[in-house]
Design an enzyme around this catalytic site. Structure first.
Site, PDB file in Angstrom:
ATOM      1  N   CYS A 128       0.841  -1.190   0.000  1.00 38.16           N
ATOM      2  CA  CYS A 128       0.000   0.000   0.000  1.00 38.16           C
ATOM      3  C   CYS A 128       0.880   1.245   0.000  1.00 38.16           C
ATOM      4  O   CYS A 128       2.043   1.198   0.382  1.00 38.16           O
ATOM      5  CB  CYS A 128      -0.878   0.007   1.245  1.00 38.16           C
TER       6      CYS A 128
ATOM      7  N   ARG B 231       2.103   1.463  -5.956  1.00 40.26           N
ATOM      8  CA  ARG B 231       2.260   0.495  -4.863  1.00 40.26           C
ATOM      9  C   ARG B 231       0.997  -0.329  -4.635  1.00 40.26           C
ATOM     10  O   ARG B 231       1.053  -1.400  -4.029  1.00 40.26           O
ATOM     11  CB  ARG B 231       2.605   1.219  -3.555  1.00 40.26           C
TER      12      ARG B 231
ATOM     13  N   TRP C 100      -3.607  -2.076  -1.532  1.00 43.91           N
ATOM     14  CA  TRP C 100      -3.510  -3.367  -2.219  1.00 43.91           C
ATOM     15  C   TRP C 100      -4.081  -4.362  -1.217  1.00 43.91           C
ATOM     16  O   TRP C 100      -3.479  -4.644  -0.188  1.00 43.91           O
ATOM     17  CB  TRP C 100      -2.063  -3.694  -2.566  1.00 43.91           C
TER      18      TRP C 100
ATOM     19  N   ASN D 218      -0.061  -0.209   6.215  1.00 41.95           N
ATOM     20  CA  ASN D 218       0.533  -1.052   5.176  1.00 41.95           C
ATOM     21  C   ASN D 218       1.111  -2.266   5.876  1.00 41.95           C
ATOM     22  O   ASN D 218       1.861  -2.120   6.842  1.00 41.95           O
ATOM     23  CB  ASN D 218       1.639  -0.265   4.449  1.00 41.95           C
ATOM     24  N   GLY D 219       0.765  -3.476   5.410  1.00 37.21           N
ATOM     25  CA  GLY D 219       1.311  -4.688   6.032  1.00 37.21           C
ATOM     26  C   GLY D 219       0.191  -5.623   6.435  1.00 37.21           C
ATOM     27  O   GLY D 219      -0.951  -5.478   5.989  1.00 37.21           O
TER      28      GLY D 219
ATOM     29  N   GLU E 135      11.978 -14.101 -18.527  1.00 38.30           N
ATOM     30  CA  GLU E 135      11.621 -12.694 -18.298  1.00 38.30           C
ATOM     31  C   GLU E 135      10.629 -12.209 -19.361  1.00 38.30           C
ATOM     32  O   GLU E 135       9.677 -11.484 -19.042  1.00 38.30           O
ATOM     33  CB  GLU E 135      12.901 -11.845 -18.284  1.00 38.30           C
TER      34      GLU E 135
ATOM     35  N   LYS F  35       6.900 -10.798 -18.374  1.00 37.54           N
ATOM     36  CA  LYS F  35       6.394  -9.479 -18.798  1.00 37.54           C
ATOM     37  C   LYS F  35       5.032  -9.632 -19.479  1.00 37.54           C
ATOM     38  O   LYS F  35       4.121  -8.860 -19.239  1.00 37.54           O
ATOM     39  CB  LYS F  35       7.359  -8.792 -19.778  1.00 37.54           C
TER      40      LYS F  35
ATOM     41  N   GLU G 245       2.211 -10.571 -16.896  1.00 33.83           N
ATOM     42  CA  GLU G 245       1.772  -9.535 -15.956  1.00 33.83           C
ATOM     43  C   GLU G 245       1.103  -8.350 -16.650  1.00 33.83           C
ATOM     44  O   GLU G 245       0.266  -7.690 -16.057  1.00 33.83           O
ATOM     45  CB  GLU G 245       2.898  -9.082 -15.025  1.00 33.83           C
TER      46      GLU G 245
ATOM     47  N   HIS H 265      11.540 -32.603 -24.167  1.00 33.00           N
ATOM     48  CA  HIS H 265      11.240 -33.403 -22.974  1.00 33.00           C
ATOM     49  C   HIS H 265       9.833 -33.117 -22.444  1.00 33.00           C
ATOM     50  O   HIS H 265       9.516 -33.487 -21.318  1.00 33.00           O
ATOM     51  CB  HIS H 265      12.292 -33.139 -21.893  1.00 33.00           C
TER      52      HIS H 265
ATOM     53  N   LYS I 293       3.670  -2.636  -7.146  1.00 35.52           N
ATOM     54  CA  LYS I 293       5.092  -2.501  -7.462  1.00 35.52           C
ATOM     55  C   LYS I 293       5.964  -3.082  -6.365  1.00 35.52           C
ATOM     56  O   LYS I 293       6.968  -3.716  -6.623  1.00 35.52           O
ATOM     57  CB  LYS I 293       5.406  -1.015  -7.662  1.00 35.52           C
TER      58      LYS I 293
HETATM   59  O1  M6R Z   1      11.393  -4.665  -5.761  1.00 37.76           O
HETATM   60  P1  M6R Z   1      11.859  -6.050  -6.130  1.00 37.76           P
HETATM   61  O2  M6R Z   1      12.893  -6.039  -7.201  1.00 37.76           O
HETATM   62  O3  M6R Z   1      12.285  -6.844  -4.939  1.00 37.76           O
HETATM   63  O4  M6R Z   1      10.563  -6.747  -6.743  1.00 37.76           O
HETATM   64  C1  M6R Z   1      10.604  -8.100  -7.100  1.00 37.76           C
HETATM   65  C2  M6R Z   1       9.409  -8.475  -7.937  1.00 37.76           C
HETATM   66  O5  M6R Z   1       8.224  -8.266  -7.215  1.00 37.76           O
HETATM   67  C3  M6R Z   1       9.344  -7.676  -9.232  1.00 37.76           C
HETATM   68  O6  M6R Z   1      10.502  -7.826  -9.988  1.00 37.76           O
HETATM   69  C4  M6R Z   1       8.130  -8.125 -10.087  1.00 37.76           C
HETATM   70  O7  M6R Z   1       8.310  -9.434 -10.506  1.00 37.76           O
HETATM   71  C5  M6R Z   1       7.929  -7.190 -11.278  1.00 37.76           C
HETATM   72  N1  M6R Z   1       6.588  -6.699 -11.281  1.00 37.76           N
HETATM   73  C6  M6R Z   1       8.145  -7.845 -12.587  1.00 37.76           C
HETATM   74  O8  M6R Z   1       7.997  -6.959 -13.651  1.00 37.76           O
END
Ligand code: M6R
Length: 613
Positions: free
Chosen positions: A2, A27, A75, A101-102, A484, A488, A491, A507, A608
């Site tokens: 949050c 966030r 969130w 937050n938490g 990766e 992308k 998400e 396999h 984020k």
């Molecule tokens: O802030 P961080 O690098 O620790 O975050 C890790 C992941 O949550 C972050 O890389 C997430 O996978 C991204 N949204 C991917 O694009």
């Protein structure tokens, strides 16, 4: 997860807070709310959905002018994202408002206690109980800060809590345990926030709160104590970037801006770290040569994109230093009883420096006697603060939820460390450090070059907009790049996407292939020992009806007859190729989500900074 903002000072507090929330919306964006203190009362406005819904609500039902406010973007953890569960939460008597937050882990126990005492709960959140506990504590404590100290001692879990009280205007009180909180020192005004981005337009002077600390801000004072009221020393620092760095600056999306910033981010992360003679120097590394010569294992731990950067780093670390390197998802790490001791170096990679899984993994590693090196993009955040050592990535603020420039700079930072380790241990195996340094120095310009392919990549995305799934294959460092690329796309475009080691196809995953399935293939440079093997893989997938999109270096004509589309990459050494090969995959995912009409910067269900386990 949050976003939290608090303000006391001469400005219109609700405006300052809502502006701050806009900068923190990355966030969490399930709902948003604000509370102000005016005329001996608390007023709140809160709305489910994006911040714009809250702004519309405030226009429709304006708040009384005030100099004290708190605000929150959520969130959801406990309770659906609706108006009632949105923060702030207010005590039954209406005198105290709280944002959080938490996760409060003993929430159920405390809720039952409150219910038994006759309190009526309005929401399903764990946060609301704090408002009631504070109200109940006020007669005994006499002031909000002491009440918060007493309540915090009863809470378990992770929390940043920020509270205001109706009859103490010009005061905001906050507590921190395992969730981020920074203080901004202004002139006749002070700020609280989850991230400096919230107040950078007003001040660059920041104080990072430590674990189990309480802060009281008034327009002219900042007082920090522990949960027992004892004063604590704090470190004040100046934020090195300004408000414009966290703006879109003419781009439609933060993600597009951040993709375009990658050449600079790579260059900035290298600045001052490689001498003219090719020697790496890492100021602040704080790990002695003797220690580095004695380590016998490296474990990289991280989440999501940061984890994928660690998978790439493993190849370079083992190749250049011959030190065994494991890469472990932070959320799994401490639960598998890993073998660690004083000769293990743990590298925790995190853009935000606040990811709870990574934080818990590194704390566990330190408890077992290992040293921790943080690779982080956020100055003063919890992970570097609690690490033995840190290498900062110099990517600047990354606002889009999908990580792009942080990924490239994480690879660069890991490579710098690998080169440094090879230097200290005298093991520059394969290539001499000087040659790698030269090649690394050229990568910023090559990332710039690969951005020129973006138009073509966007056209490819449009062609596959109706595909039910997209596959990505690679070998060696191309394999994590494939992972990766798939991450992308998942998400941002909410599509089924998978990354595979190309050699594994036969396999099992090859069974997924049918007519028209798009398969991205990351081809290593000509001359690499895996080059011809992956050309065979392209033929295998094409023979089964796949549409092949091949990323290959300039001048590699061997793939022409097997590729439906070719994306050209600048020539570079195999280990450095991820810095260019991932860029078209970022552009592809961004365009696919745009064409589908999705919110690229704030994809559904995500946040984020993931500050809960
Ligand atoms: O802030 P961080 O690098 O620790 O975050 C890790 C992941 O949550 C972050 O890389 C997430 O996978 C991204 N949204 C991917 O694009």
């Amino acid at each position: 997860m949050c976003g939290i903002v608090g303000y006391v000072g001469k400005q219109q507090a609700s405006t300052v807070v809502v502006d701050g929330l806009r900068r923190l919306e990355y966030r969490g964006y399930d709902s948003a709310g604000v509370a102000i203190v005016a005329n001996g009362a608390i007023e709140t406005r809160k709305k489910a959905g994006k911040l714009t819904n809250l702004e519309a609500e405030i226009i429709q039902t304006p708040l009384t002018p005030s100099h004290t406010a708190i605000g929150h973007t959520r969130w959801a953890t406990h309770g659906a994202p609706n108006d009632v569960n949105a923060h702030p939460h207010v005590s039954e008597d209406g005198t105290i408002a709280v944002i959080h937050n938490g996760i409060i882990e003993n929430f159920a126990y405390l809720r039952d206690e409150l219910l038994a005492s006759g309190v009526t709960l309005r929401s399903e959140t764990d946060t609301e109980i704090v408002a009631h506990l504070l109200a109940a504590q006020m007669p005994a404590s006499g002031n909000l800060a002491d009440a918060l100290r007493a309540v915090c001692q009863r809470l378990t879990g992770a929390f940043t809590l920020v509270a205001v009280q109706a009859d103490t205007p010009d005061l905001v009180v906050a507590a921190r345990r395992n969730s981020p909180l920074v203080v901004g020192r202004g002139n006749g005004e002070n700020f609280l926030a989850s991230d400096v981005a919230a107040f950078i337009a007003h001040t660059r002077q920041a104080i990072e709160l430590g674990q189990d600390q309480i802060v009281e801000i008034t327009p002219t004072s900042i007082v920090v104590t522990d949960f027992f009221g004892q004063p604590v020393d704090v470190t004040e620092y100046e934020v090195t970037w300004d408000a414009s760095a966290a703006e879109k600056n003419g781009y439609d999306l933060f993600m597009l801006k951040e993709i375009a910033e990658q050449p600079k981010a790579v260059a900035d992360t290298l600045i001052g770290r490689i001498d003219t003679d090719g020697k790496v120097k890492l100021d602040g590394l704080n790990l002695s040569d003797e220690y580095l010569q004695g380590i016998d294992k490296i474990i990289i731990t991280a989440c999501g994109t940061a984890y994928n950067s660690g998978l790439i780093a493993k190849y370079a670390i083992e190749h250049w230093t011959r030190v065994p390197c494991e890469v472990e998802l932070a959320s799994e790490f401490r639960y598998r009883d890993p073998i660690l001791d004083a000769s293990t170096l743990v590298i925790a990679i995190s853009q935000s420096g606040e990811t709870m899984d990574t934080l818990m993994a590194m704390r566990y590693a330190r408890e077992q006697g290992a040293k921790v090196l943080a690779i982080c993009n956020s100055n003063g955040s919890t992970i570097p603060r609690e690490s033995d050592s840190v290498i900062y990535t110099i990517a600047g603020p990354e606002v889009a939820v999908a990580s792009t420039k942080a990924f490239l700079t994480q690879i660069v930072a890991c490579y710098l460390f690998a080169m440094y380790l090879a230097q200290v241990r005298g093991t520059a195996y394969g290539q001499p450090n000087e040659q790698i340094a030269l090649e690394l120095g050229r990568m910023s310009a090559k990332v710039d070059l690969v951005l020129d392919t973006s138009e073509g990549v966007r056209a490819i995305a449009k062609e596959f907009v109706n595909s039910p799934s997209v596959l990505f294959i690679g070998r060696s460092v191309g394999f994590p790049v494939a992972l990766e690329g798939a991450l992308k796309l998942k998400e941002l475009a909410y599509m089924h996407a998978e990354g595979f080691a190309a050699g594994e196809l036969k396999h099992g995953p090859i069974a997924l292939l049918e007519d028209g399935v798009p398969v991205f293939v990351i081809v290593p440079p000509l001359g690499d020992e895996l080059h011809d093997k992956i050309v065979s893989n392209i033929q295998e997938v094409r023979a089964r009806g796949a549409r092949t999109i091949v990323l290959a270096e300039e001048g590699d004509e061997s793939i022409n007859e097997f590729a439906h589309h070719i994306i050209r990459l600048p020539k570079c050494p195999a280990l450095l190729q991820p810095l260019v090969s991932v860029v078209p995959l970022q552009v592809f995912a961004c365009e696919m989500a745009t064409v589908k009409g999705f919110d690229v910067d704030q994809p559904r269900n995500l946040a984020k900074s993931v500050t809960v386990e």
